[in-house]
Each structure stands twice: as structure tokens, then as C-alpha cells.
Motif scaffolding. Structure first.
Motif, short mmCIF file in Angstrom:
data_model
loop_
_atom_site.label_atom_id
_atom_site.label_comp_id
_atom_site.label_asym_id
_atom_site.label_seq_id
_atom_site.Cartn_x
_atom_site.Cartn_y
_atom_site.Cartn_z
N ASP A 237 0.84 -1.20 0.00
CA ASP A 237 0.00 0.00 0.00
C ASP A 237 0.87 1.25 0.00
OD1 ASP A 237 -2.25 -1.51 0.00
OD2 ASP A 237 -2.76 -1.21 2.11
N ARG A 238 0.40 2.25 -0.71
CA ARG A 238 1.06 3.55 -0.65
C ARG A 238 0.38 4.39 0.42
NH1 ARG A 238 4.49 6.74 -3.12
NH2 ARG A 238 4.95 5.12 -4.67
N VAL A 239 1.16 4.97 1.29
CA VAL A 239 0.63 5.77 2.39
C VAL A 239 1.21 7.17 2.32
CG1 VAL A 239 0.31 3.75 3.86
CG2 VAL A 239 2.45 5.01 3.96
N GLU A 240 0.48 8.09 2.89
CA GLU A 240 0.94 9.47 3.00
C GLU A 240 1.38 9.74 4.43
OE1 GLU A 240 1.30 11.37 0.41
OE2 GLU A 240 0.37 9.89 -0.94
N GLU A 241 2.14 10.79 4.57
CA GLU A 241 2.62 11.16 5.90
C GLU A 241 1.44 11.44 6.83
OE1 GLU A 241 5.36 14.64 8.01
OE2 GLU A 241 5.23 14.48 5.82
N GLY A 242 1.46 10.82 8.01
CA GLY A 242 0.42 11.01 9.02
C GLY A 242 -0.69 9.99 8.96
N GLU A 243 -0.75 9.14 7.95
CA GLU A 243 -1.80 8.14 7.87
C GLU A 243 -1.64 7.08 8.96
OE1 GLU A 243 -3.83 6.52 4.32
OE2 GLU A 243 -2.16 7.45 3.22
N VAL A 244 -2.81 6.56 9.43
CA VAL A 244 -2.83 5.53 10.46
C VAL A 244 -2.58 4.16 9.82
CG1 VAL A 244 -4.22 4.39 12.22
CG2 VAL A 244 -4.34 6.87 11.94
N LEU A 245 -1.62 3.45 10.37
CA LEU A 245 -1.29 2.11 9.88
C LEU A 245 -2.03 1.03 10.65
CD1 LEU A 245 2.59 2.63 9.58
CD2 LEU A 245 0.84 3.01 7.83
N ALA A 246 -2.20 1.24 11.95
CA ALA A 246 -2.87 0.26 12.80
C ALA A 246 -3.32 0.95 14.09
CB ALA A 246 -1.95 -0.91 13.12
N LEU A 247 -4.30 0.34 14.78
CA LEU A 247 -4.75 0.81 16.09
C LEU A 247 -4.39 -0.23 17.14
CD1 LEU A 247 -8.29 2.30 15.28
CD2 LEU A 247 -6.18 3.55 15.79
N VAL A 248 -3.68 0.22 18.16
CA VAL A 248 -3.26 -0.66 19.26
C VAL A 248 -4.02 -0.26 20.52
CG1 VAL A 248 -1.32 -1.40 20.70
CG2 VAL A 248 -0.97 -0.99 18.24
N GLU A 249 -4.61 -1.25 21.18
CA GLU A 249 -5.30 -0.99 22.45
C GLU A 249 -4.29 -1.17 23.57
OE1 GLU A 249 -9.50 -2.12 24.67
OE2 GLU A 249 -8.79 -3.31 22.95
N ALA A 250 -3.88 -0.03 24.18
CA ALA A 250 -2.84 -0.03 25.20
C ALA A 250 -3.39 0.52 26.50
CB ALA A 250 -1.64 0.79 24.73
N GLU A 251 -3.22 -0.22 27.55
CA GLU A 251 -3.72 0.20 28.87
C GLU A 251 -3.04 1.47 29.33
OE1 GLU A 251 -4.10 -1.62 33.41
OE2 GLU A 251 -3.36 -2.88 31.77
N GLN A 252 -1.80 1.67 29.00
CA GLN A 252 -1.07 2.87 29.41
C GLN A 252 -1.72 4.13 28.86
OE1 GLN A 252 3.01 2.87 28.09
NE2 GLN A 252 3.43 4.93 28.87
N VAL A 253 -2.28 4.05 27.68
CA VAL A 253 -2.94 5.21 27.08
C VAL A 253 -4.19 5.59 27.87
CG1 VAL A 253 -4.11 6.05 25.01
CG2 VAL A 253 -2.04 4.66 24.79
N GLY A 254 -4.98 4.58 28.25
CA GLY A 254 -6.18 4.87 29.05
C GLY A 254 -5.83 5.48 30.39
#
Length: 559
Positions: A237-254
Motif C-alpha cells: 500500500d502507498r501511504v501518505e505522511e500522518g496516515e494511520v497504519l494500525a490501532l493498538v489498544e494499550a492500557e497505558q494510554v487509558g
């Protein structure tokens, strides 16, 4: 011994063959006997030996005669007419040495065609009878003018390692090759071409490998440990700067989001407390106001600390905007922090978690590696994606140490990958300051533009670094040039070749200094001028005649 005994022995020997009897008689003969029997036996042996030797001697004499005959006839069988005595007399008007009738041989009789002036060795250009300094030597009807551009071209070409000067002691340039007629030239298969100007590039070659530009390559991992909730991009895939590649569910973020809301609430409370104390400044002690200011500063520091921790994870909360919202509104805003609007609806519909951490690309390019799947547990040490901007590639060349001296940053590079029929143009941007201890090669890096993405990583091929470009170089077909060990020569047709049928059909031997080779043509740095005619196809015939004429003399010895 008694006489009776001797007579008895002779009688006993009388029954033996004559030869044996004679032998015994000679043995038993008293000293001083005058018998001739031994001499007669020796003579017979000599006669027998001579008779047996006649045959071998005749054979040896026959071989000797055969070799003598072959030597004086050059091992050619005589014609039948010669054997019968009816052979025609040989033509005496023929020069065997130069292969033309002796009456027209310009080498035997120089008055038929006087030789051109001999100016000898040109130390400036490394040849004999240099036409750059003496253009009157050119086989042209009019003496040409030598331009400053041609002189500058020659000086630049001679500074290159490929241009080697001839041996100053070589005398081959003094020779001329003559044919009996134009038909003789055609029968020998000799063709000619004009000396012309053409574009020439002088290059240094080296094996090379195309690589991704490391300055345009990036690997991305999750900034916090957790599980992959969704993978948005895949390999290729071609991506642009700032595009989301994946979403990670991290407890530290919450935890950080919750802590930020609490810190904002505490900051708001301490600010209100300070404002009340300032209004009631005369009714309260100054110490309490100082303590309230200190508590407010501490609350602000806590907010900034949490905000910085979120920034480290790639989340950028708007503190001023959040401070104006209620706790519920602030939570809703923080819940989707970092998630693009295109993904918020699907995230909100599926889960109510506020622990999402997006993995974003910081460059534009192609995903060349993907090492993650949905639901997988990841940490900060494991790269999930590798993205490369392939619009520009690196070419790493291995150049021999002896050739790298002429290479400079900014020079053009032509690269042709193995199995490809097209070339890519690049530019040198780095030259290593060291050589490989094993191969004695020096690394040279070039930048290759790749706007269409046709170049591939780990592609091998040959790169040509352009040292010099000449738009109007003097060049001849490569088959025109011959090496005589200590000099390089071409055969130049005499300018009076077609003046009349009786004009001598002569080719002059001209020493030349060579430059670059390209597409079947060899650059002549010095030695010939545009408009002259040189032998091309079949010029080996002239070289063979040249070697025959100078057989045993050597290239650098006068004839």
C-alpha cells in the motif's frame, strides 16, 4: 711339436669347411709365415659392408635432393608446362617485397611519390608527425585549420588514464602500403570510411547494486505495549505522511487520559481557590494565598507532565480546549484522540474503550514490510511496518582503485541492471575515502531518481561513471585501429588516390593516440583529422603487408 704330430692335425682338419680350416691354419701358422688368407677375408667383409650401405646412402641423397628442390622452389610443384619445357618466361617487372609491379613501386623508386615531410616525434601529443601541430600533413586537398576547441579536447583527453602515448622510437609511421590498382584493393576486401565527428563519452565502469535510500526509509512500532485492535494497511500500500497504519489498544494510554482529566480538574479547583483568596485578600493571611498559589502551580505542572507523556506516545491533547470542557466532554474528546474522523464512527460503534493508540507513518511511501496481524500482542521493540519512499534510490558501485582518481562528486552515472535493456541516469554524491583491503575496490555512491518506481532494491548491474563528454570528438571505426606492440596506427588513404588511373594506390601508416571507445567507434585524440579516409573492413590485409615488409626488423627499428 714333432712333424708327425703336425701332419696328423692337418689331415684331421681337412674334413672341415675351408673357412674354418683357414682360420685354424692361420692360428697354428708359425711366426713369420707369409700366408694371404686373413687379408682376403677382410677384403670380402669390406666389400660386403659397402654393398649393404649403398641403399641407405641413396635414400639419404634422395631426401637431400628433395629438400634442396623444395628450398629453391618455395615448395611449389612445377606446372606441367615447365616439365615439358613449354613454360612462358616469368614477368621481371614485379616487386615481391611490396607486392606491386616494380615499375610503379613507390617504395623502391621514391621519385614516383616523394614521402611527406618527417617532423618526427611530438612530445606534446605523444605521436609522430602530429597533424594537430602540422595540419599540412593531413591527406586533404586543402590544409585544414586546427581550432582551439580541438586542442582543448586533446589536452583534456590526454589527462585521462585511458590515453596512452606511443613509443617515441617507433618508425612504423614512415612506411606506406601500395596496391597495384583499385581493383586489387577491392579484391583484397579493403573498405574505407571518412574520419568524422561524433559524440563520445569516456567512462569508468564498476559493478553496482541498487539499494533503498536509508534516509527515505522508516520502520514503525507501537509506542506502548498492547494488543492490535485493527490493521489499516497492508504490504504494497502507498501511504501518505500522518496516515494511520494500525490501532493498538494499550492500557497505558487509558491511564494517561484518566490522569489528565483528574489533573485538569485539580488545576481548575486550585485556580478557583486562588481567585477567592485574592478577592478576600484583606480578610485572610498572606500565607494562605502563597500556599494556594503553590498548589495551583503544582496542579499546572501535573497537567503538563501528563500532556508530555501523551506527546511521547504520539498523542497531542489540546490542554486549553480541554480545560474549558466538563469532565464528561473532556473524556469524550480524549477517547478519540489521534484517531482520524474516518475511523471514529467504526471505533465508536464497536467498542467504548479509550485505550486506543494509533500507529502513524511519518513519511510518504510504500509499505515494503508488514509484521503484524489483528489481535496480536505487541511491544515497543518490535517493528510492525517498514515504509520506503522509492522515488529516489541509492546505487553503490565498486570502482577499481586505479580508476577512482578521475571520479568526482557530481559526475553522471549510467546504470544498466542485469537483464534490463534500458539505462538509468544518476549522479555521484559520495566517494569513499578508503579501499577494501581484500578487493582493492573503492565504494562510490550515486543517487538514482525513480519517479515511476521501476527500480528494485538489491538489483545488480554495471554502472558507468562519465568522466568526460565530447559532442564533437574525432572518431573512427574501432576496426580501423591496429596495435604494433609499441604504437597504435591507422591506414590513411592518399589524397591523390583517384587523381588518375596511374596515380599510386597508396595508404599511409599514421600513428595515432587513442581516447574513449563507445558503440563501435574509437576516439582519436591526435593523429587524424575530419575528412581524411581510413581503411576499415579488411584493413588486416594492410597490416599483414606491413608486417611482411618489416619482418625481422621490429616495430622500433629502421628498415
Amino acid at each position: 711339436m714333432s712333424q708327425s704330430v703336425v701332419e696328423t692335425q692337418k689331415q684331421a682338419a681337412g674334413s672341415k669347411p675351408n673357412e674354418v680350416a683357414n682360420s685354424e691354419s692361420s692360428t697354428n701358422a708359425p711366426p713369420g709365415s707369409t700366408t694371404q688368407l686373413p687379408s682376403q677375408s677382410l677384403a670380402r667383409r669390406v666389400v660386403a659392408f659397402c654393398g649393404a650401405s649403398v641403399g641407405p646412402c641413396l635414400v639419404l641423397l634422395a631426401f637431400a635432393g628433395l629438400f634442396a628442390f623444395g628450398h629453391y622452389t618455395d615448395w611449389k610443384m612445377p606446372k606441367f608446362a615447365a616439365l615439358t619445357g613449354k613454360v612462358a618466361p616469368a614477368d621481371a617487372d614485379w616487386c615481391d617485397e611490396h607486392g606491386v609491379p616494380e615499375s610503379i613501386c613507390v617504395e623502391c623508386d621514391e621519385s614516383l611519390m616523394p614521402k611527406t615531410p618527417d617532423f618526427g616525434w611530438c612530445s606534446k601529443h605523444g605521436i609522430h608527425n602530429c597533424v594537430l601541430d602540422h595540419p599540412e600533413l593531413a591527406q586533404l586537398n586543402e590544409t585544414p585549420a586546427i581550432s582551439s576547441a580541438d586542442r582543448s579536447r586533446a589536452e583534456l583527453a590526454m589527462s585521462m588514464p585511458l590515453s596512452k602515448e606511443n613509443n617515441s622510437g617507433c618508425l612504423t609511421y614512415l612506411k606506406r602500403i601500395q596496391f597495384a590498382s583499385v581493383d586489387a584493393v577491392a579484391q583484397a576486401g579493403v573498405d574505407v570510411e571518412l574520419v568524422e565527428r561524433r559524440p563520445i563519452e569516456q567512462t569508468v565502469s564498476g559493478s553496482g547494486e541498487i539499494l533503498y535510500d536509508p534516509t527515505r526509509t522508516a520502520s514503525f512500532a507501537s509506542r506502548a505495549s498492547g494488543s492490535v485492535w485493527r490493521v489499516e494497511k497492508t504490504l504494497g500500500d502507498r501511504v501518505e505522511e500522518g496516515e494511520v497504519l494500525a490501532l493498538v489498544e494499550a492500557e497505558q494510554v487509558g491511564d494517561l487520559k484518566t490522569s489528565l482529566i483528574r489533573a485538569l480538574a485539580e488545576q481548575s479547583l486550585q485556580r478557583q481557590n486562588v481567585e477567592r483568596l485574592k478577592i478576600a485578600k484583606g480578610a485572610v493571611a498572606g500565607v494562605r494565598l502563597l500556599e494556594a498559589d503553590a498548589d495551583l502551580a503544582k496542579a499546572k505542572a501535573e497537567v503538563l507532565s501528563i500532556a508530555q507523556s501523551m506527546e511521547n506516545l504520539g498523542l497531542s491533547p489540546d490542554i486549553q480546549s480541554l480545560a474549558q470542557l466538563s469532565e464528561r466532554e473532556a473524556f469524550e474528546q480524549l477517547r478519540f484522540l489521534g484517531i482520524p474522523q474516518t475511523l471514529r464512527s467504526s471505533v465508536k460503534a464497536q467498542v467504548s474503550s479509550a485505550n486506543f493508540l494509533p500507529v502513524r507513518s511519518s513519511i510518504s511511501g510504500l509499505i515494503v514490510e508488514r509484521n503484524v496481524t489483528q489481535g496480536e500482542v505487541v511491544d515497543t521493540r518490535r517493528p510492525l511496518f517498514r515504509i520506503v519512499d522509492t522515488s529516489q534510490m541509492w546505487l553503490m558501485l565498486e570502482v577499481p582503485l586505479e580508476d577512482v582518481q578521475q571520479v568526482e562528486v557530481g559526475q553522471k552515472v549510467h546504470f544498466q541492471a542485469d537483464g534490463s535493456s534500458s539505462q538509468v541516469l544518476g549522479q555521484v554524491d559520495w566517494i569513499s575515502t578508503g579501499a577494501d583491503s581484500q578487493t582493492r575496490m573503492v565504494k562510490v555512491r550515486a543517487v538514482l531518481p525513480n519517479p515511476k518506481g521501476k527500480l528494485r532494491d538489491k538489483t545488480y548491474g554495471i554502472g558507468d561513471i562519465v568522466l568526460r563528454e565530447e559532442e564533437n570528438a574525432i572518431a573512427v571505426p574501432a576496426e580501423s585501429v591496429h596495435s604494433e606492440g609499441c604504437c597504435r596506427i591507422v591506414f590513411v588513404r592518399d589524397k591523390h588516390y583517384f587523381d588518375s588511373p596511374e596515380s599510386p594506390k597508396v595508404f599511409h601508416v599514421r600513428s595515432v593516440r587513442l581516447g574513449a571507445y563507445q558503440d563501435g567507434f574509437t576516439e582519436i585524440v591526435a593523429g587524424v583529422l575530419p575528412g581524411e579516409v581510413v581503411a576499415t573492413t579488411g584493413s588486416d590485409v594492410l597490416r599483414a603487408q606491413l608486417l611482411k615488409n618489416g619482418l625481422g626488423a621490429g616495430c622500433c627499428v629502421d628498415e
